[in-house]
Design a protein around this motif. Structure first.
Motif, PDB file in Angstrom:
ATOM      1  N   TRP A 229       0.967   3.644  -3.329  1.00  0.00           N
ATOM      2  CA  TRP A 229       0.747   5.101  -3.313  1.00  0.00           C
ATOM      3  C   TRP A 229       2.305   6.187  -3.693  1.00  0.00           C
ATOM      4  O   TRP A 229       1.546   7.041  -4.143  1.00  0.00           O
ATOM      5  CB  TRP A 229       0.597   5.110  -1.917  1.00  0.00           C
TER       6      TRP A 229
ATOM      7  N   ARG B  77       1.045  -1.132  -0.070  1.00  0.00           N
ATOM      8  CA  ARG B  77       0.139   0.259  -0.369  1.00  0.00           C
ATOM      9  C   ARG B  77       0.844   0.921  -0.132  1.00  0.00           C
ATOM     10  O   ARG B  77       0.531   2.384  -1.074  1.00  0.00           O
ATOM     11  CB  ARG B  77      -0.933  -0.001   1.207  1.00  0.00           C
TER      12      ARG B  77
ATOM     13  N   CYS C 128      -2.062   5.613   5.242  1.00  0.00           N
ATOM     14  CA  CYS C 128      -1.625   3.998   4.966  1.00  0.00           C
ATOM     15  C   CYS C 128      -1.609   3.396   5.983  1.00  0.00           C
ATOM     16  O   CYS C 128      -2.158   2.446   6.240  1.00  0.00           O
ATOM     17  CB  CYS C 128      -0.625   3.129   4.097  1.00  0.00           C
TER      18      CYS C 128
END
Length: 387
Positions: A17, A13, A140
């Motif tokens: 990102w 993640r 996150c």
């Protein structure tokens, strides 16, 4: 402790990102490069801090700007972790070496894969990178302990106004990543020299240079002799270098100079006693190089050498970088930085983690834009994988 599957999902993640943030990083970099923020430019440094703060707060990062009269502000930020243990610290400085008007004269521009502009490498790209690393974790989650930001305002002039606060912030930190520009090779910096700037002046005796020169005592003559003595401090065996880089003196050509002044730059390793080095300089300055002349030190400021990065911290970053497809080594450099302050209080410190750049402090200064995302990802992985 996170299990392997959830840790892998978190890594994915965060990396995903950051992978999509290249254009946003460049946009913020353009914004801050186009703001003059030379050392002691309070308004300019404050404007850079405001631009960074705006981005951080929009992502939910808590930010505080601490006034530093005469210099600007210290920017503090924090992303909380699941626990309240010792934090990891991301550092940088908002001041540059460039005078007011530089950004208007040569604003941010991109040519090929490189960005140019005042402070683009040293170190506004590093500030931007750290902002996006913090934002990645704010969005996150997954931090075990707090992640803190500390952006200072007077690093280029020796951090005299902020050094105690920087050292206090670093005490007890699990790790410090200082986003000075990555070396041209892509390498990190794992140790640095300390520096000392000594300003001194010489008083002489004025006289007519044609009618009665013997009645005078030239401060410039005395200064020249002192410069030779000070340059002799340079010793490759110990890593000490000495350079008188500024000289001023005299009134008119036909007057024996009644005064002169100079500024000396010294660089030294962690094996050198800076107090002893300063005492040696003082002895040269105060020695009467010529009869009827007198010298004195008017100011002295220093930065601390960066003690070597602990091997486990370097190896941690290297493993993450290798998983991203690039390799780095650690280097020693003669340049000084605030990483010397953090290392001096025992905080494991890794420097030059920012995007790769070169020709700092010149009109040719550049940042390799393609390194912004992977260097951010490498720092994020070092944070995630820190034990």
């Amino acid at each position: 402790m996170q299990d392997t599957a959830s840790h892998a999902q978190l890594r994915a993640r965060v990396l995903d990102w950051l992978a999509g943030q290249g254009p946003a990083m460049q946009a913020l970099l353009r914004k801050v490069v186009d703001i003059d923020s030379g050392s002691r430019d309070e308004a300019g440094v404050g404007a850079v801090a405001s631009a960074l703060r705006e981005r951080l707060e929009a992502a939910g990062v808590a930010v505080q700007c601490e006034p530093v009269p005469g210099y600007g502000v210290l920017l503090h930020g924090q992303v909380p972790g699941a626990g309240e243990g010792a934090p990891i610290l991301l550092m940088g400085h908002m001041d540059t070496v460039y005078p007011a008007g530089t950004a208007a004269r040569r604003p941010f521009r991109v040519e090929g894969d490189r960005a140019y502009g005042p402070g683009v490498a040293d170190m506004k790209s590093g500030l931007v990178m750290n902002v996006f690393v913090a934002e990645a974790f704010a969005r996150c989650g997954g931090l075990k302990t707090p992640l803190q930001l500390l952006f200072s305002c007077d690093e280029e002039i020796g951090s005299q106004a902020t050094r105690e606060r920087i050292m206090a912030k670093a005490r007890g930190a699990r790790a410090v990543f200082n986003a000075e520009p990555g070396r041209v090779s892509g390498n990190l910096v794992t140790s640095r020299k300390g520096s000392m700037v000594v300003e001194f002046e010489i008083e002489g005796v004025a006289a007519h240079a044609g009618i009665n020169p013997a009645a005078g005592a030239s401060a410039i003559d005395a200064l020249a002799r002192k410069i030779l003595a000070l340059h002799a401090f340079t010793d490759p065996a110990t890593g000490t270098t000495a350079n008188v880089g500024v000289v001023q003196g005299g009134v008119v050509p036909n007057m024996v100079a009644p005064h002169a002044r100079a500024e000396l730059d010294l660089r030294f390793t962690s094996d050198t006693d800076p107090d002893l080095l300063l005492a040696r300089v003082r002895a040269v300055v105060e020695e009467p190089s010529l009869p009827h002349t007198r010298g004195r030190i008017t100011a002295a400021r220093r930065t601390l050498p960066m003690r070597p990065t602990p091997e486990p911290l370097l190896a941690l970053y290297q493993r993450g970088a290798k998983s991203l497809g690039f390799e780095v080594q650690g280097e020693f450099t003669g340049g000084a930085a605030d990483s010397g302050l953090t290392a001096s209080v025992g905080a494991p410190t890794l420097c030059a983690t920012g995007p790769v750049g070169g020709h700092a402090h010149t009109e040719r200064e550049y940042c390799e834009l393609a390194t912004c995302v992977p260097r951010a990802q490498a720092v994020a992985l070092a944070i995630l994988d820190h034990p």
